[in-house]
Design a protein around this motif. Structure first.
Motif, PDB file in Angstrom:
ATOM      1  N   VAL A 229       0.939  -1.317   0.020  1.00  0.00           N
ATOM      2  CA  VAL A 229       0.050   0.020   0.010  1.00  0.00           C
ATOM      3  C   VAL A 229       0.763   1.090  -0.035  1.00  0.00           C
ATOM      4  CG1 VAL A 229      -1.556   1.402   1.142  1.00  0.00           C
ATOM      5  CG2 VAL A 229      -1.942  -0.939   1.109  1.00  0.00           C
ATOM      6  N   ALA A 230       2.008   1.384   0.786  1.00  0.00           N
ATOM      7  CA  ALA A 230       2.771   2.601   0.657  1.00  0.00           C
ATOM      8  C   ALA A 230       3.488   2.575  -0.485  1.00  0.00           C
ATOM      9  CB  ALA A 230       3.972   2.193   2.072  1.00  0.00           C
ATOM     10  N   ALA A 233       0.925   4.079  -3.058  1.00  0.00           N
ATOM     11  CA  ALA A 233       0.465   5.531  -2.721  1.00  0.00           C
ATOM     12  C   ALA A 233       1.866   6.592  -2.809  1.00  0.00           C
ATOM     13  CB  ALA A 233       0.503   5.509  -1.077  1.00  0.00           C
ATOM     14  N   GLN A 236       1.821   6.963  -6.770  1.00  0.00           N
ATOM     15  CA  GLN A 236       0.733   7.614  -7.444  1.00  0.00           C
ATOM     16  C   GLN A 236       0.752   9.216  -6.893  1.00  0.00           C
ATOM     17  OE1 GLN A 236      -3.000   6.748  -5.359  1.00  0.00           O
ATOM     18  NE2 GLN A 236      -4.112   6.999  -7.062  1.00  0.00           N
ATOM     19  N   GLU A 237       1.294   9.429  -5.544  1.00  0.00           N
ATOM     20  CA  GLU A 237       1.753  10.845  -5.471  1.00  0.00           C
ATOM     21  C   GLU A 237       2.545  11.565  -6.307  1.00  0.00           C
ATOM     22  OE1 GLU A 237       2.577  10.631  -1.164  1.00  0.00           O
ATOM     23  OE2 GLU A 237       0.420   9.981  -0.719  1.00  0.00           O
ATOM     24  N   ALA A 270      -8.544   5.557  -2.995  1.00  0.00           N
ATOM     25  CA  ALA A 270      -7.397   6.127  -4.018  1.00  0.00           C
ATOM     26  C   ALA A 270      -7.328   7.464  -4.327  1.00  0.00           C
ATOM     27  CB  ALA A 270      -7.128   5.046  -4.933  1.00  0.00           C
ATOM     28  N   TYR A 271      -8.567   8.146  -4.389  1.00  0.00           N
ATOM     29  CA  TYR A 271      -8.732   9.358  -5.279  1.00  0.00           C
ATOM     30  C   TYR A 271      -9.525  10.474  -4.154  1.00  0.00           C
ATOM     31  CZ  TYR A 271      -6.815   6.940  -9.253  1.00  0.00           C
ATOM     32  OH  TYR A 271      -6.358   6.199  -9.852  1.00  0.00           O
ATOM     33  N   LYS A 274      -7.665  10.632  -0.852  1.00  0.00           N
ATOM     34  CA  LYS A 274      -6.258  10.819  -0.710  1.00  0.00           C
ATOM     35  C   LYS A 274      -5.847  12.222  -1.047  1.00  0.00           C
ATOM     36  CE  LYS A 274      -2.256   8.709  -2.647  1.00  0.00           C
ATOM     37  NZ  LYS A 274      -1.711   8.396  -1.166  1.00  0.00           N
TER      38      LYS A 274
END
Length: 344
Positions: A229-230, A233, A236-237, A270-271, A274
């Motif tokens: 998950v990290a 993330a 994506q960031e 996710a969006y 976040k």
């Protein structure tokens, strides 16, 4: 960051009729729990139209809207997620023959759900490499059907729809300017769609039906949920930050968000939560009636916002793409004027 200017001359989408999720639940094709968690209303289902033909239909719409002649197109890129109808065959050439009718390079991009955005990134680089190159056609097309794919169960949390999409992009002019495209990858996550299965000698060597959840369980058991998950993330960031920086904008400057056509639970995590995205400023209310179009969600979403009049001159839009591999792409699009074809 790609060099030079890139504009969108036209968009195009071809979608078959929808099937209601409630009907699929009633006859046992879709689990009620999946319907509740995804909050999907309906999905587009092909009655037999093959994936490349749906892409070609979308391409013909985009080319007509762009008033593009065969000689204007210097590159055709076709992206897909699932089976295109034949083994050892080139669907990009089919799209070129049936929709364009020229002899420029026609190539397929296989990056599953991020294929359309990856193709846009590649098209920009190809056009920028030679000042004589003018425009490119990017298409997507997918049909998620038996016996190999179960649109309701192959990937719990996402319900899949059928359809084709297209963009005509140009170095010189268009109704919208692509201010940036960014792509990052995390190949250490490629096993999430492979699991513990050995490499097979032919398609469907291990299972008769695609089961992405089984692969994910194998991967998470081996690598752990928290580290995975990290990693997702962070990537994506990173891609969002890069796309916005290249465009000279912040997230608060974006008017609309074109999101992947995932179920609500996945979109929220996710969006929406976040990035603090208001669902009303996204394509969610429409995408929940369409389903996940494989590689085509970003182009279909942009086409919907344009034709619905939800984007006007001066507005900015952030397109998101993500696909197994894993890879993420983001594009910042600025609307310059209302396309003349919008109300046709």
């Amino acid at each position: 960051m790609n060099g030079g200017e890139l504009y969108i001359r036209a968009t195009g989408t071809w979608l078959p009729p929808v099937e209601r999720v409630a009907d699929a639940v009633a006859d046992g094709r879709c689990d009620a729990a999946v319907a509740r968690s995804t909050r999907m209303e309906s999905v587009t289902v092909s009655a037999g139209e093959p994936a490349p033909e749906m892409a070609a239909r979308a391409a013909r719409t985009a080319l007509e809207r762009a008033a593009a002649e065969p000689g204007d197109i210097d590159l055709v890129l076709h992206a897909s997620f699932y089976y295109q109808g034949f083994d050892l065959w080139a669907p990009a050439s089919y799209v070129q023959r049936t929709a364009v009718g020229n002899q420029c390079p026609a190539l397929e991009v296989r990056q599953v759900s991020n294929g359309g955005m990856a193709a846009l990134d590649l098209a920009w680089a190809y056009l920028a490499a030679d000042p004589a190159r003018i425009a490119a056609l990017v298409t997507t097309g997918d049909r998620f059907c038996p016996p190999g794919f179960d649109r309701w169960r192959s990937d719990p949390g996402t319900v899949y729809g059928d359809g084709g999409t297209a963009l005509v992009v140009s170095r010189h002019s268009g109704f919208a300017r692509v201010r940036s495209v960014a792509t990052v990858s995390a190949p250490d996550l490629e096993g999430m769609h492979r699991g513990d299965d050995p490499f097979g000698p032919a398609p469907f060597s291990h299972r008769d039906v695609v089961d992405l959840e089984a692969h994910k369980r194998d991967f998470l058991a081996r690598h752990g949920v928290a580290p995975t998950v990290a990693r997702v993330a962070a990537a994506q960031e990173s891609v969002v930050k890069q796309a916005l920086a290249d465009a000279g904008l912040g997230l608060a400057d974006i008017d609309r968000f074109v999101l992947p056509h995932l179920g609500h639970r996945r979109l929220h995590v996710a969006y929406f939560a976040k990035f603090g995205i208001d669902p009303a400023r996204s394509t969610w209310s429409w995408s929940r009636t369409i389903g996940h179009l494989g590689a085509g969600d970003p182009f279909a979403g942009l086409d919907h916002l344009i034709t619905a009049g939800a984007l006007g001159p001066g507005d900015t839009c952030l397109l998101f793409g993500v696909g197994a591999g894993f890879s993420w792409s983001c594009a910042v699009v600025e609307i310059l004027n209302t396309p003349s074809w919008r109300d046709r």
